[in-house]
Design an enzyme around this catalytic site. Structure first.
Site, PDB file in Angstrom:
ATOM      1  CG  HIS A 131      -0.224   0.016   2.529  1.00 43.15           C
ATOM      2  ND1 HIS A 131      -0.018  -1.134   3.247  1.00 43.15           N
ATOM      3  CD2 HIS A 131       0.347   1.018   3.242  1.00 43.15           C
ATOM      4  CE1 HIS A 131       0.634  -0.842   4.350  1.00 43.15           C
ATOM      5  NE2 HIS A 131       0.883   0.450   4.382  1.00 43.15           N
ATOM      6  CG  HIS A 220       7.269   4.834   1.328  1.00 40.33           C
ATOM      7  ND1 HIS A 220       6.952   6.026   1.950  1.00 40.33           N
ATOM      8  CD2 HIS A 220       7.177   3.880   2.301  1.00 40.33           C
ATOM      9  CE1 HIS A 220       6.705   5.816   3.234  1.00 40.33           C
ATOM     10  NE2 HIS A 220       6.817   4.502   3.465  1.00 40.33           N
TER      11      HIS A 220
END
Length: 279
Positions: A131, A220
């Protein structure tokens, strides 16, 4: 997280009591014919992974549990494309040799153990969903859930597809320095779109009295974690990983490219679709 499996005995004491004998000694019974047990590999599915042989790490909650509160997390789900997994497998093997105390993110199994078996490495680490966080993970009260989900859906009702390039290996440390992460960061393609989405989530958080995201967001995905602040180890490891990638891949393409298609809001164990782009 992968749930731990446990065996429970019967909660009835009667199951352990001997049977009553009426009229003296019981009649002898014929001995049943015992067959040898089947080979273990016949009892296991083709893609079976024996998790009991993999060391697990322990984590500390990022915020204390409060009765009546639910953990809220808004994020973009990421699934690593099949054609990118081969190179990532090599990279994660290299990372495990550089930092032996790394664990697979969320799965919490030792990366060094997973690297001993390519099937385990791909299934437990690379085959799972990652995620990109669009907001902090915070606690909310039950009466805030419907309002928050409705506002998020309204904000994101006109989203379009875009590409995300996870092109830089980086390390991060959580706010209380209890865990460090080895991550792939978006620094070019996709960064403007994700940054705009983070600001939209911030607006909804603000209306509900929730803390906003970091001032300078760095989108990220995290692939592995280590206990405590091990920034120096991971900083050196990311440099070695970049050198290693250059040695096995002459092209200058990004490490991982994914297409944005969905935003999810997870409240406790319940998942809400905020927006979903059709094929």
């Amino acid at each position: 997280m992968d749930a731990l499996m446990a065996n429970y005995g019967s909660d009835s004491d009667d199951d352990n009591e001997p049977a009553a004998v009426v009229g003296g000694a019981p009649e002898p019974q014929e001995a049943s014919v015992l067959l040898p047990p089947p080979p273990l590999d016949l009892l296991q599915p083709p893609n079976f992974v024996d998790y009991s042989t993999i060391a697990q790490g322990s984590r500390i909650r990022s915020f204390p549990h409060v009765e009546g509160n639910y953990a809220l997390h808004v994020y973009i789900p990421i699934v690593i494309p099949f054609n990118a997994r081969k190179q990532l497998t090599l990279v994660m093997r290299r990372a495990a040799s550089l930092v032996p105390d790394l664990y697979a993110v969320d799965a919490d199994y030792a990366l060094s153990d997973l690297c001993k078996d390519e099937q385990k490495l791909e299934k437990v680490l690379l085959g799972r969903e990652f995620h990109v966080s669009l907001g902090r993970t915070v606690g909310i009260q039950v009466h805030q859930i419907d309002s928050l989900v409705a506002m998020l859906r309204q904000k994101f009702q006109s989203q379009q597809r875009y590409w995300m390039d996870f092109n830089k290996w980086e390390h991060f440390v959580n706010d209380d320095s209890t865990r460090s992460f080895l991550s792939l960061e978006v620094t070019r393609t996709g960064l403007p779109e994700i940054s705009k989405q983070i600001h939209m989530v911030d607006e909804v958080y603000r209306l509900h009295g929730l803390p906003e995201f970091y001032k300078n967001p760095r989108p990220h995905i995290s692939l592995a974690w280590a206990l405590g602040d091990v920034s120096s180890k991971l900083k050196q490891a990311t440099k070695e990983i970049e050198k290693f990638e250059n040695s096995i891949n002459s092209s200058k393409n990004c490490n991982l490219r994914c297409n944005f298609s969905r935003i999810v809001c997870k409240v406790g164990k319940k998942v809400y679709d905020i927006c979903k782009i059709g094929d």
